[in-house]
Design an enzyme around this catalytic site. Structure first.
Site, PDB file in Angstrom:
ATOM      1  N   GLU A 154      -5.069  -6.733   2.239  1.00 43.85           N
ATOM      2  CA  GLU A 154      -3.848  -7.460   2.560  1.00 43.85           C
ATOM      3  C   GLU A 154      -3.903  -8.938   2.202  1.00 43.85           C
ATOM      4  OE1 GLU A 154      -5.415  -5.332   4.579  1.00 43.85           O
ATOM      5  OE2 GLU A 154      -3.971  -3.698   4.715  1.00 43.85           O
ATOM      6  N   PHE A 204       2.168  -1.886   8.723  1.00 41.92           N
ATOM      7  CA  PHE A 204       2.260  -2.217  10.144  1.00 41.92           C
ATOM      8  C   PHE A 204       2.051  -3.722  10.338  1.00 41.92           C
ATOM      9  CE2 PHE A 204       1.331   2.224  10.024  1.00 41.92           C
ATOM     10  CZ  PHE A 204       2.021   2.774  11.091  1.00 41.92           C
ATOM     11  N   GLU A 239       0.845  -1.187   0.000  1.00 45.57           N
ATOM     12  CA  GLU A 239       0.000   0.000   0.000  1.00 45.57           C
ATOM     13  C   GLU A 239       0.887   1.246   0.000  1.00 45.57           C
ATOM     14  OE1 GLU A 239      -2.609  -0.771   3.333  1.00 45.57           O
ATOM     15  OE2 GLU A 239      -3.138  -2.699   2.445  1.00 45.57           O
ATOM     16  N   ASP A 265       0.892  -5.178  12.651  1.00 45.35           N
ATOM     17  CA  ASP A 265      -0.428  -5.385  13.261  1.00 45.35           C
ATOM     18  C   ASP A 265      -1.475  -5.812  12.237  1.00 45.35           C
ATOM     19  OD1 ASP A 265       0.008  -3.411  15.986  1.00 45.35           O
ATOM     20  OD2 ASP A 265       1.202  -2.971  14.233  1.00 45.35           O
ATOM     21  N   PHE A 266      -1.265  -5.473  10.966  1.00 43.81           N
ATOM     22  CA  PHE A 266      -2.260  -5.791   9.939  1.00 43.81           C
ATOM     23  C   PHE A 266      -2.212  -7.264   9.529  1.00 43.81           C
ATOM     24  CE2 PHE A 266      -1.583  -1.155   8.325  1.00 43.81           C
ATOM     25  CZ  PHE A 266      -2.092  -0.669   9.524  1.00 43.81           C
ATOM     26  N   HIS A 298      -1.388  -0.357  16.390  1.00 42.13           N
ATOM     27  CA  HIS A 298      -0.267  -0.006  15.505  1.00 42.13           C
ATOM     28  C   HIS A 298       1.072  -0.073  16.234  1.00 42.13           C
ATOM     29  CE1 HIS A 298      -3.523   1.688  13.048  1.00 42.13           C
ATOM     30  NE2 HIS A 298      -2.685   1.828  12.048  1.00 42.13           N
TER      31      HIS A 298
END
Ligand SMILES: Cc1ncc(C[n+]2csc(CCOP(=O)(O)OP(=O)(O)O)c2C)c(N)n1
Ligand SMILES: Cc1ncc(C[n+]2csc(CCOP(=O)(O)OP(=O)(O)O)c2C)c(N)n1
Ligand SMILES: [Mg+2]
Ligand SMILES: [Mg+2]
Lengths: 342, 321, 342, 321
Positions: C71, C94, C29, C96-97, C140
């Site tokens: 994702e 991140f 992204e 976290d994703f 995040h």
């Protein structure tokens, strides 16, 4: 009290809680089964392995319903429903599918309360099957409880028998936090005496299935059975073991583990999840930090190798921890003592 | 459509509050005093407010990383919000959430969300609660054009139709997801997507409060009446960078200035309501002044407020553990 | 050789490998940023924190391109492309994703080779930012490397400095297995001398940043800096530490860790990931099993509490491990020795 | 459309091989000798074969949990497949994958997949390889009606259009995902979904080889020519339970029997080709006999084959570690 299978125990826990509290609802792929089918039978399956059979018949389509195959949306919906007044029990079928919905568990449900400054309450239960031994191969055989245990905000339950399953699931449904409830898929037909009525087993209180003086064995879920089997055999060769079933990995009853190790001075941990950063390492680290004084031997882990779960029966058997491997590990920590004292 | 005067005044006040709050954050952020990421809703006020003017506290919304506007539109107070953004213990999340996690469940505000596509599944759940608990509520997911490509969003559209939920999917289409244009990243159309998941599609001009209010109102009325979910596609423009610090070299010079000049929802609202004799300028001026003072005070209070206590670190992970 | 930031080091590694091998491509992204924008500038961002800046300009839109915000599809596409001839470097922004695409990492990329009987090759690199300290709050700021380390089939890299980052990333790109490459988001502006040309740092070989006699400190990523800082301070009070930077958590250089502990007899582990089933437990378990003989004191872990990452600076500072906490832990294991010898 | 005789013969042979392989598995599974889960493709043969008759070894496909048909259609040998399903070291994955993970990358067969929706993202990647390596190949994702609701599938539709990939999305719609009917679980239409993600939509009768061959052929031709992705919606019927052991009480009595009687792709293919004088019955009979022997032999070989060696457990996790 009567003999009940693991499957029945879970079904009963769900049934009793649904009778008790109208906010308890059940959702998942084919938890009822049959919606949209040509026969009109909408309770055709009751779960892919029949665990939720009959619940829609008793509670109706408003409380037990099927989902499309879209884990992120329905697990997230369960989280959202939990935060807004319902008490959903969502079935993820195989825990391996968590890869399709981890965000909703890890970043949403688990974190609401903390991120929102204590204002949220998310009474959500996610049930899922775990474990190898079913020839279900790499994508349907994982244990994965270390992932959930790692995540603050989640509680993680791994029942080791029908009795445990019923009491722990009722507790899980009454709990106000998100709970991951993991059922070992090869245990569904295991039977034991289980009370007919309701009872709860508190989280974070380990169960000692054997008590002994020489070695403490900590085992999770199905591994408790193997540990008991090994302990019984070892008893005959004069080695007496304590077997700890922690029941929940988060919260973990660290007190009981430390106390037992203080008594025995030796620790073997049995964990069927992949060996890196798993529960066996978690318990080992706890003890190596907090009961170091007591330790008379290295902490041994009986765990699978760092490989995906193989399909073939031969390899899968080799992959799994079992009573023989536990026995050998216990003997090795015992013989270490002998070496030391020699 | 006739809109009650108190709704008009309340909505204007919300829009003005968002605008002032955001413009002020823009300034405060530049001083370096605000930690973390801040995404401004400036220019998009009529969307959140136009939708939420159709809702009560029983109804639920879920927001995004760009959440301040939705929070204010749903009634969250600016004092608690500003304090939260400053990380103070008086913040609405006691300083533990920050800009991206402002929530107030007592107002049906299920949280801003740092995860793109995080909200739509949650809204299916909130809608399920409304439906099964029969409280007459509806649930609204706000999400961006960028978020319209997330699997979680798309799955939710399907789920909402399958379960016939009182859920509204509001696509706030400002043409960009970060630095990427929707004309690149969003294939097909939102309209066909709505159809692809079996729900009606509505669209409106997000800089026109009346357009949003009426369009969303229709979708919400349907949902409330048990007629199922709908998609509301709101056309918008983002006035600042994706987050504070973004120079927006991907946008042509003058694009934002033109939007500001021509499509300012506050200016348009004022012109329309005063010209039609619905509201008088004095009433609006009064709101402007009150909001200005309120936002000013929120900054002063936030700066003066205490930071969280050390003991807070370990609190509120679980209800009980 | 010149001073380079962590950001530049990574950018250079990508650039050099892309020059060397036309199969190396970059996606994510806004890794370029601007496609579909009104100005026509298609290299507007070069990543959300500017790490991939300028690469599209050099290599064109066929080799450096933006993805929609989805994702699962693009990380899966990277895995599929890797299995069919390309060598993608996919940026997850991140870490976290990962909740949005774990399946494609865990059940697809990581397992191809094993499930397919050794026939697949998946030269995939997934880059992502991790870590707290940026006031980025609970969604995040996670570290999450324990999840990846847990999963067989993945390699996991956590560079601790610009020099390390460049060499390890080049190695990652040339590696034929799926590699998770984690960049600490607060380190991008850290600078040090970094060679201009290409060099590789092999996986599974730890780096000793300090050598000492009293205590071994194992630290990961950014924590290596804190460990060095603590070691320098401790040196002054007469305590000499070995600091181990494992560089990769999977494979893990267990040999070096065990050797150092054999020498020092004391171990402190510094890990900024959530404390349950994390790398600190992993290393502690390793040592408690395989270097038990050598241990003179409990194994101490310097880790955050079992909570999500809080937003407020005050709380976040409290949450993080730091040099002070490491120093205190080292002193506590040293004082344990004194007690024993007393 | 004129189809070359060798394509017809090859396709018939593939369909017959799938049928015999599956019917035999159904019998073998009942003996309890086959471990794990087995999902049969019986009745759906013309879909996989009709699509793959348009492909070469350069092209890539990704399959599902119901993968045997796609494997055979893409050229994977039955000996290696049967041995794999029996968990033998002679299996195409050396016994480590089993029914749900049969793959052969050298043939462009990127694997069956135990994860619903697992394949479409991978196929975007394979299509990207074809596009960037300029090998002229296309990539095809097979997935079910149930899988059409997975976020990963939906995201892939968008991604394929955004990147203009030579990717084909073949929805094998047999009306059920496990025990759940598509009429309940799939909101809207596949056609509108294709449109929602900006790609052309094709549909065909999956029990008619010619319908599939020609329809998929058109989509594949477009993709090969650089004209981008397409969706091919194949209407099908599943002849056995979701997996072996499923009694299918959710389907009305006689439903499967009627499908078997009226929509048997092999019967229809034989009738059509012989009536039109394209093929003679003797040639088809010969294939039937040869396939029968081949499948029989594959079972005998599989049962006689060795199980993997203990050392295999630790092999092939990594290329190097
Ligand atoms: C799952 C996930 N992926 C990526 C991001 C990073 N990110 C934050 S906002 C954003 C853009 C969102 O675009 P859009 O949905 O259009 O909302 P807008 O910012 O325009 O309001 C991205 C990519 C994220 N937070 N979560
Ligand atoms: C992510 C995921 N969710 C659920 C399952 C369980 N499951 C296996 S096959 C199947 C049904 C798939 O239906 P469909 O896509 O229509 O394919 P069909 O079986 O009809 O060929 C389900 C739910 C799975 N394997 N993976
Ligand atoms: Mg946008
Ligand atoms: Mg189907």
């Amino acid at each position: 009290m009567s003999k009940k299978s693991f499957r029945q125990a879970i079904n009963e826990a769900l049934r009793l809680e649904m009778r008790r509290d109208p906010r308890v609802i059940l959702m998942g792929e084919d938890v009822a089964g049959g919606r949209g089918g040509t026969s009109g039978v909408t309770d055709a399956w009751g779960g892919v392995l029949g665990v939720t059979k009959g619940l829609q018949t008793e509670f109706g389509e408003d409380r037990v319903f099927d989902t499309p195959i879209s884990e992120a949306s329905y697990i997230g919906a369960a989280a959202g429903a939990a935060a807004t007044g319902l008490r959903p029990v969502a079935e993820l079928m195989f825990v391996d599918f968590v890869g399709c919905c981890l965000d909703q568990i890890m970043n949403q449900a688990a974190k609401f309360r903390y991120m929102f400054g204590g204002k949220a309450r998310t009474p959500l239960v996610i049930r899922a099957m775990y474990g190898a031994g079913f020839n279900a191969a790499a994508q349907h055989s994982q244990a994965l409880y270390p992932l959930f245990t790692h995540i603050p905000g989640l509680k993680v339950v791994i029942p080791s028998s029908p009795y445990e399953a019923k009491g722990l699931l009722i507790e899980a449904i009454r709990d106000d936090d998100p709970v991951i409830f993991l059922e070992n898929k090869v245990m569904y037909d295991d039977e034991e005496d289980v009370p007919d009525g309701s009872y709860t087993i508190p989280f974070g209180e380990a169960n000692l299935t054997r008590e002994g003086d020489d070695v403490t064995i900590v085992a999770f879920g199905r591994m408790v059975n193997f540990a008991n089997e090994a302990a019984d055999r070892l008893e005959k060769s004069g080695i007496s073991c304590t077997v700890i079933d922690p029941r929940t990995t988060s919260p973990l009853d660290t007190g009981t583990i430390l106390d037992c190790v203080a008594d025995t001075g030796r620790l073997v941990i049995v964990d069927e999840s992949s060996p890196r950063c798993n529960l066996a390492t978690d318990v080992a680290a706890l003890v190596a930090e907090e009961a170091f004084d007591a330790l008379k031997a290295p902490i041994r882990r009986v765990v699978p190798p760092h490989t995906p779960v193989p399909f073939s029966s031969t390899l899968e058997a080799l992959y799994m921890p079992n009573a023989d491997k536990i026995e050998a590990a216990v003997k090795s920590v015992m013989s270490y003592r002998m070496k030391e004292e020699a | 459509m006739q809109i009650a005067r108190d709704i008009l005044l309340r909505s204007y006040r919300s829009m003005r509050t968002i605008r002032d709050f955001e413009e002020r954050l823009h300034v405060e952020f530049a001083t370096g005093e605000i930690p973390g990421f801040v995404h401004l809703y400036c220019g998009e006020e009529a969307s959140g407010v136009g939708v939420c003017a159709n809702l009560t506290d029983t109804d639920t919304i879920a927001s995004t990383h760009r959440g301040h506007g939705h929070c204010i539109a749903k009634g969250v107070g600016v004092d608690g919000m500003m304090a939260e953004i400053y990380g103070r213990s008086t913040g609405v999340c006691r300083g533990k959430g920050g800009s991206m996690h402002i929530a107030d469940l007592s107002l049906g505000m299920l949280g801003a969300n740092g995860i793109v596509g995080g909200g739509p599944p949650l809204i299916c759940g909130a809608a399920l609660s409304h439906k099964l608990l029969k409280d007459g509520g509806v649930a609204v997911a706000f999400y961006g054009d960028g978020a319209s490509n997330e699997g979680s969003t798309l799955e939710s559209l399907n789920l909402a139709t399958v379960w016939q939920l009182p859920a509204i999917f509001v696509v706030e289409d400002n043409g960009y997801g970060e630095a990427t244009g929707a004309s690149y990243a969003v294939a097909g159309t939102q309209k066909a997507r709505a159809e692809g998941f079996g729900m009606p599609y509505y669209e409106c001009d997000g800089t026109d409060f009346f357009s949003v209010y009426e369009t969303a109102g229709e979708a919400i009325r349907r949902a409330r009446a048990g007629e199922g979910p709908a998609m509301v596609h709101v056309h918008l423009s983002r006035w600042y960078g994706h987050f504070e610090g973004d120079s927006m070299s991907y946008r042509i010079d003058g694009e934002v200035a033109r939007e500001r000049a021509e499509r300012d929802c506050l200016v348009n609202f004022r012109r329309r309501t005063t010209e039609a004799g619905l509201l008088d300028a004095a009433a609006l001026d009064e709101i402007d002044a009150a909001v200005k003072a309120e936002v000013e005070q929120s900054v002063i209070s936030a700066k003066a407020a205490p930071t969280p206590e050390d003991a807070d670190l370990l609190k509120d992970v679980y209800v009980a553990y």
